[in-house]
Design an enzyme around this catalytic site. Sequence first.
Site, PDB file in Angstrom:
ATOM      1  N   GLY A 250     -52.636  64.503  -9.392  1.00 29.17           N
ATOM      2  CA  GLY A 250     -51.432  64.750 -10.299  1.00 29.17           C
ATOM      3  C   GLY A 250     -51.536  66.132 -11.167  1.00 29.17           C
ATOM      4  O   GLY A 250     -50.703  66.132 -12.119  1.00 29.17           O
TER       5      GLY A 250
ATOM      6  N   ASN B  45     -49.706  56.227  -2.548  1.00 25.08           N
ATOM      7  CA  ASN B  45     -50.057  55.479  -3.759  1.00 25.08           C
ATOM      8  C   ASN B  45     -49.124  55.742  -4.638  1.00 25.08           C
ATOM      9  O   ASN B  45     -48.780  56.491  -5.349  1.00 25.08           O
ATOM     10  CB  ASN B  45     -51.321  55.938  -4.264  1.00 25.08           C
ATOM     11  CG  ASN B  45     -51.662  55.188  -5.561  1.00 25.08           C
ATOM     12  OD1 ASN B  45     -51.237  54.255  -5.917  1.00 25.08           O
ATOM     13  ND2 ASN B  45     -52.741  55.813  -6.474  1.00 25.08           N
ATOM     14  N   TRP B  46     -48.068  54.695  -4.946  1.00 23.09           N
ATOM     15  CA  TRP B  46     -47.064  54.554  -5.548  1.00 23.09           C
ATOM     16  C   TRP B  46     -47.315  54.568  -7.130  1.00 23.09           C
ATOM     17  O   TRP B  46     -46.485  54.846  -8.104  1.00 23.09           O
ATOM     18  CB  TRP B  46     -45.947  53.710  -5.414  1.00 23.09           C
ATOM     19  CG  TRP B  46     -45.238  53.816  -3.883  1.00 23.09           C
ATOM     20  CD1 TRP B  46     -45.662  54.550  -2.867  1.00 23.09           C
ATOM     21  CD2 TRP B  46     -43.976  53.267  -3.339  1.00 23.09           C
ATOM     22  NE1 TRP B  46     -45.098  54.541  -1.893  1.00 23.09           N
ATOM     23  CE2 TRP B  46     -44.102  53.704  -2.170  1.00 23.09           C
ATOM     24  CE3 TRP B  46     -43.379  52.229  -3.803  1.00 23.09           C
ATOM     25  CZ2 TRP B  46     -42.860  53.316  -1.248  1.00 23.09           C
ATOM     26  CZ3 TRP B  46     -42.411  51.531  -3.154  1.00 23.09           C
ATOM     27  CH2 TRP B  46     -41.966  52.366  -1.914  1.00 23.09           C
ATOM     28  N   LYS B  47     -48.123  54.066  -7.472  1.00 25.09           N
ATOM     29  CA  LYS B  47     -49.011  53.807  -8.698  1.00 25.09           C
ATOM     30  C   LYS B  47     -47.963  52.923  -9.579  1.00 25.09           C
ATOM     31  O   LYS B  47     -47.232  52.201  -9.110  1.00 25.09           O
ATOM     32  CB  LYS B  47     -49.041  55.417  -9.517  1.00 25.09           C
ATOM     33  CG  LYS B  47     -50.085  56.129  -8.787  1.00 25.09           C
ATOM     34  CD  LYS B  47     -50.376  57.479  -9.534  1.00 25.09           C
ATOM     35  CE  LYS B  47     -50.846  58.394  -8.635  1.00 25.09           C
ATOM     36  NZ  LYS B  47     -51.757  59.422  -9.356  1.00 25.09           N
TER      37      LYS B  47
ATOM     38  N   GLU C 147     -57.822  56.317 -11.770  1.00 24.13           N
ATOM     39  CA  GLU C 147     -57.012  56.041 -12.813  1.00 24.13           C
ATOM     40  C   GLU C 147     -57.658  54.519 -13.121  1.00 24.13           C
ATOM     41  O   GLU C 147     -57.484  54.227 -14.490  1.00 24.13           O
ATOM     42  CB  GLU C 147     -55.437  55.962 -12.439  1.00 24.13           C
ATOM     43  CG  GLU C 147     -55.057  57.377 -12.486  1.00 24.13           C
ATOM     44  CD  GLU C 147     -54.068  57.570 -11.550  1.00 24.13           C
ATOM     45  OE1 GLU C 147     -53.321  56.653 -11.018  1.00 24.13           O
ATOM     46  OE2 GLU C 147     -53.731  58.872 -11.240  1.00 24.13           O
TER      47      GLU C 147
ATOM     48  N   SER D  38     -52.995  65.978  -5.108  1.00 16.77           N
ATOM     49  CA  SER D  38     -51.878  67.053  -5.014  1.00 16.77           C
ATOM     50  C   SER D  38     -51.586  67.580  -3.549  1.00 16.77           C
ATOM     51  O   SER D  38     -51.494  68.816  -3.388  1.00 16.77           O
ATOM     52  CB  SER D  38     -52.342  68.307  -5.910  1.00 16.77           C
ATOM     53  OG  SER D  38     -52.296  67.897  -7.343  1.00 16.77           O
TER      54      SER D  38
ATOM     55  N   GLU E 252     -61.326  62.042  -3.742  1.00 19.36           N
ATOM     56  CA  GLU E 252     -60.069  62.372  -4.687  1.00 19.36           C
ATOM     57  C   GLU E 252     -60.761  63.104  -5.807  1.00 19.36           C
ATOM     58  O   GLU E 252     -61.176  62.536  -6.805  1.00 19.36           O
ATOM     59  CB  GLU E 252     -59.285  61.277  -5.156  1.00 19.36           C
ATOM     60  CG  GLU E 252     -58.660  60.533  -3.922  1.00 19.36           C
ATOM     61  CD  GLU E 252     -57.450  59.778  -4.463  1.00 19.36           C
ATOM     62  OE1 GLU E 252     -56.138  60.176  -3.912  1.00 19.36           O
ATOM     63  OE2 GLU E 252     -57.415  59.046  -5.361  1.00 19.36           O
TER      64      GLU E 252
ATOM     65  N   GLY F 290     -50.457  60.678  -3.834  1.00 23.96           N
ATOM     66  CA  GLY F 290     -49.523  60.061  -5.085  1.00 23.96           C
ATOM     67  C   GLY F 290     -48.046  60.563  -5.277  1.00 23.96           C
ATOM     68  O   GLY F 290     -47.271  59.955  -4.462  1.00 23.96           O
ATOM     69  N   GLY F 291     -47.920  61.591  -6.240  1.00 20.99           N
ATOM     70  CA  GLY F 291     -46.417  62.079  -6.493  1.00 20.99           C
ATOM     71  C   GLY F 291     -45.708  62.217  -5.246  1.00 20.99           C
ATOM     72  O   GLY F 291     -44.597  61.739  -5.238  1.00 20.99           O
TER      73      GLY F 291
HETATM   74  C1  PEP Z   1     -53.566  59.638  -5.952  1.00 23.79           C
HETATM   75  O1  PEP Z   1     -53.335  59.173  -7.103  1.00 23.79           O
HETATM   76  O2  PEP Z   1     -54.272  58.999  -5.223  1.00 23.79           O
HETATM   77  C2  PEP Z   1     -53.159  61.223  -5.839  1.00 23.79           C
HETATM   78  C3  PEP Z   1     -53.832  61.538  -4.977  1.00 23.79           C
HETATM   79  O3  PEP Z   1     -52.104  61.657  -6.721  1.00 23.79           O
HETATM   80  P1  PEP Z   1     -51.556  63.080  -6.417  1.00 23.79           P
HETATM   81  O4  PEP Z   1     -51.117  63.159  -5.096  1.00 23.79           O
HETATM   82  O5  PEP Z   1     -50.284  63.040  -7.122  1.00 23.79           O
HETATM   83  O6  PEP Z   1     -52.214  64.096  -6.719  1.00 23.79           O
END
Ligand code: PEP
Length: 253
Positions: free
Chosen positions: A174, A9-11, A98, A214, A168, A235-236
């Site tokens: 994040g 997920n590049w957001k 989000e 994470s 999640e 995500g990140g």
């Molecule tokens: C996400 O946005 O779905 C996510 C899991 O982010 P991160 O991996 O950065 O915690």
Amino acid sequence: MRKNIVAGNWKMNKNFADAEALMIQLLEYKKNNTTNCEVYIAPPALYLTTAKDIFKNGEVEVFAQDVSEYQSGAYTGEISVEMINSIGIDGSLVSHSERRQYHGETDSHANRKVKALLDAGLTPIYCNGETLEQRKAGQHFEVVKNQTEVALFTLSADEIKKVVIAYEPVWAIGTGETATPEQAQEIHAHIRSLIAAKYGQEVADEISILYGGSVKPDNAKEIFSQPDIDGGLIGGAALKIEDFSKIIEGFNP
Ligand code: PEP
């Protein structure tokens, strides 16, 4: 049997040149490596067409990050299921935390979005999970139960089989804080048991349930090794090919 999936997920990250460069790196990686999971990305909506061009042979499935529950009309800023379908997109994330936090999305919205995607033959990746307060209060099993029931339990058995679920925990997204593999496994097993109670074990066993929060190269393998965890929503760590590819390799023996 259900699929193993690593989805990025590049957001709201990366300008066009950087996004295109990462897609090309991912294509090269896919061409040169055998992976033991399906790989999906959800780039910003503006780059979906480019992503579909780059992954034209289906090397990576391309998802939107959100989609409207409405078919068309006066909904400024929204993107419809028909629009993403018309450019060959494979599905969409639904009700990421989000979207819930900043845009007031609820599981009723999720329910309508999931249905709209399924009606068009696309794949919803439905996201849920408890907040830190809810976990501290010991409500996480109940919260996830209510979310799952409201968002998904109006679907038929044939429909729910086509949904990917991403658990999640909000406190792990994040933040660098990850649920332990055991904490994640117990909620994944809980979600699967809820589905089994409503639709039967066979249906529940077909549904991929991803963990998100994470996930990093150094914890992916242990998380993915849990029996009810079928991959990750990342995500990140999806924003750099070095990290994302190592997470994909969490499925390697
Ligand atoms: C996400 O946005 O779905 C996510 C899991 O982010 P991160 O991996 O950065 O915690």
